[in-house]
Design an enzyme around this catalytic site. Structure first.
Site, short mmCIF file in Angstrom:
data_model
loop_
_atom_site.label_atom_id
_atom_site.label_comp_id
_atom_site.label_asym_id
_atom_site.label_seq_id
_atom_site.Cartn_x
_atom_site.Cartn_y
_atom_site.Cartn_z
N ASN A 1 0.83 -1.23 -0.11
CA ASN A 1 0.10 -0.05 -0.13
C ASN A 1 0.71 1.19 0.19
O ASN A 1 0.52 2.26 -0.49
CB ASN A 1 -0.95 -0.09 1.22
CG ASN A 1 -0.37 -0.29 2.49
OD1 ASN A 1 0.97 -0.67 2.73
ND2 ASN A 1 -1.27 0.07 3.47
N LYS B 1 12.98 -6.39 0.41
CA LYS B 1 12.07 -6.68 -0.58
C LYS B 1 10.71 -6.03 -0.77
O LYS B 1 10.10 -6.34 0.49
CB LYS B 1 11.98 -8.33 -0.34
CG LYS B 1 11.12 -9.14 -1.37
CD LYS B 1 10.68 -10.34 -1.07
CE LYS B 1 9.39 -10.09 -0.62
NZ LYS B 1 8.13 -9.64 -1.54
N SER C 1 7.07 -5.46 -1.81
CA SER C 1 5.80 -6.28 -2.14
C SER C 1 5.81 -6.81 -3.64
O SER C 1 6.10 -5.94 -4.58
CB SER C 1 4.22 -5.72 -1.94
OG SER C 1 3.48 -6.42 -2.63
N CYS D 1 -3.32 0.00 6.92
CA CYS D 1 -3.38 -0.93 7.99
C CYS D 1 -4.30 -0.39 9.32
O CYS D 1 -5.02 -1.16 10.18
CB CYS D 1 -1.89 -1.33 8.59
SG CYS D 1 -0.90 -0.03 8.64
N GLU E 1 7.81 1.68 14.71
CA GLU E 1 8.50 2.28 13.44
C GLU E 1 8.72 3.78 13.98
O GLU E 1 7.70 4.20 14.91
CB GLU E 1 7.86 2.04 12.42
CG GLU E 1 7.83 0.47 11.85
CD GLU E 1 7.97 0.21 10.57
OE1 GLU E 1 7.07 0.65 9.92
OE2 GLU E 1 8.83 -0.12 9.73
#
Ligand code: NAD
Length: 485
Positions: free
Chosen positions: A154, A177, A179, A285, A459
């Site tokens: 997203n 990496k 998505s 989220c 985060e």
């Protein structure tokens, strides 16, 4: 003719683009049209090896630089990102389908904020001096080493920066990496970091599905894994990391409550519910997808909500007037449409939306259900699409208990003019990132992350530093050593 979104190559390793067409091809589809705009190839074992060995080697030299030097690189990268905000936003829109109206202000800009903030902190990561009479202990804040970042689809630019910036500030290297659904934007972040002066190999990008993520997580050279993804993936990655006793940050899904008391300012509450359900077409989220409205204002709230939701402009995401984009993929659209059908079947009252929009691309109309009850599927499972569930409540005690009755615990919000109640309710809610008279603000200065199944670690903010570094303590004896024999 090659589409402008097609990257030079699939991976970015050791300061340059690298290709290996032996990997599984991954088509990149523009969600607004269904057209294939680019192809990347999943990393082969040789590419994974190249990325990990490069990042491992680069980390030592990077950690030896002073915090000021590392911070300068990150801050320079932030400046470059801001200068190129328009082009990066267009790429973000191609990658995700999100409207340019959003990407211009929420993606490269948020990434740049993270680079600037952690760049600013890098020089102040110091230890402590602990006096013990003549002896003393000193502590040092050291890098963890080689970190792996794995992203959801997203916010591809933002996620790469939210993980990369604190990792690099602390002297770690990273293999990221993205998505497989949105593989394009992280490559630009890697390119910009090199241009800003990061040594080759400090930030690398490899493409691939879960299998490539799994290969990175289980490699013994990796010291930390930071994942943004769903709860089922989080459980697998957390378990795999535990096997190797690695550090983790897990930013996972949610089914967050947004509680609106009957003394709330209705328009602000409606605005909060719209931001908390329809931004990025609901693919966020932390969304407050269980909107609990106190019975006294229920019908007034629903009427105003329906009216304002009707103002959403669905259309070409590249048109800055468009305020609502498509689902990221056809598959995600079908999942969300399935939930909408479940809502109807289980007896929720459809207020607006409720179907695929009559246009090209994977658009679903912004959808509101009222009279939703706690046991309905749409009130229990994360939908990750533009589907708001409005539930009624009578008392504060009741709504807090119902809000907490979920495996998730990412976010929570409350709208009320009674400040004592606002703080008391937030204090009683089981969630990591909370809001009073607002919803979904995520400034880099504030810690972000969940409790319960929504994740571990945080985060952003100074908290992120703790999750990308470790403390070494050193006892220093000034006198002789006493021993029993
Ligand atoms: P996902 O869990 O399907 O995939 C996330 C990433 O994990 C992808 O890069 C995927 O390739 C990788 N992956 C899958 N299996 C793996 C494995 N076994 N080992 C290693 N890596 C593996 O999630 P998604 O569909 O891309 O994103 C949507 C989900 O992410 C939602 O649940 C959403 O709530 C969550 N999300 C959370 C945050 C947050 O900060 N808390 C932010 C955005 C999205």
């Amino acid at each position: 003719m090659t589409h402008p979104a097609q990257p030079k190559a699939s991976h970015f390793i050791n300061g340059e683009y690298v290709e290996d067409t032996a990997g599984t091809p991954i088509p990149v589809i523009y969600a607004a049209t269904g057209e294939q705009i680019a192809t990347v190839y999943a990393a082969t074992p040789a590419i994974v090896e190249q990325a990990l060995s490069t990042a491992k080697a680069a980390q030592k030299e990077w950690a030896k630089m002073t915090g000021t030097e590392r911070g300068r690189v990150l801050r320079h990268a932030a400046d470059i990102m801001r200068e190129r905000n328009h082009d990066l936003s267009v790429l973000e829109t191609y990658d995700t389908g999100k409207p340019l109206q959003e990407t211009l202000v929420a993606d490269a800009t948020s990434g740049a904020d993270a680079l600037e903030y952690f760049g600013g902190l890098a020089a102040s990561l110091t230890g402590e001096h602990i006096p013990l009479g003549e002896d003393w202990v000193y502590t040092k804040r050291e890098a963890l080493g080689l970190c792996v970042g794995i992203g959801a689809w997203n916010y591809p630019t933002q996620i790469a920066c939210w993980k990369g910036a604190p990792a690099l500030a602390c002297g770690n290297s990273m293999v990221f990496k993205p998505s497989e659904t949105t593989p394009l934007c992280a490559l630009k972040v890697a390119e910009i970091l090199i241009e800003a002066g990061a040594p080759a190999g400090v930030f690398n990008v490899v493409q691939g599905m879960g299998e490539v993520g799994g290969a990175l997580v289980t490699d013994p050279r990796v010291d930390k894994v930071s994942l943004t993804g769903s709860v089922p993936t989080g459980k697998k990655v957390y378990a795999a990391a535990a096997e190797g006793m690695k550090h983790v940050t897990m930013e996972l899904g949610g089914k967050s409550p947004l509680i609106i008391f009957d003394d709330a300012d209705i328009d602000n509450a409606v605005g909060g519910a719209i931001n908390g359900n329809f931004y990025s077409s609901g693919q966020v989220c932390s969304n407050g997808t269980r909107v609990f409205v106190q019975k006294g204002i229920k019908e007034k709230f629903l009427a105003r909500l329906a009216e304002r939701t009707g103002n959403a402009i669905l259309g070409d995401p590249m048109d800055e007037a468009t305020s609502f984009g498509p689902m990221v993929t056809e598959n995600q659209m079908n999942i969300v449409l399935g939930y909408i059908e479940k809502g109807k079947e289980e007896g929720a009252r459809l207020i607006c939306g409720g179907k695929r929009a009559d246009m090209d691309g994977y658009f679903i109309e912004p959808t509101v259900f009222a009279d939703v009850t706690d046991d309905m599927t749409i009130a229990r499972e994360e939908i990750f699409g533009p589907v708001m569930s409005v539930l009624d409540f009578d008392t504060e005690e009741e709504v807090v208990a119902r809000a907490n009755d979920t495996e998730f615990g990412l976010s929570a919000g409350v709208f009320t003019k009674d400040f004592t109640r606002a703080h008391r309710v937030i204090g009683n809610l089981e969630a990591g990132s909370c809001f009073i008279n607002s919803y979904n603000d995520a400034p880099v200065e504030a810690p972000f992350g969940g409790v319960k199944a929504s994740g571990v670690g945080r985060e952003n903010s100074k908290e992120a530093i703790k999750h990308f570094s470790q403390v070494k303590s050193v006892y220093v004896r000034m006198g002789d050593v006493e021993a029993a024999f």
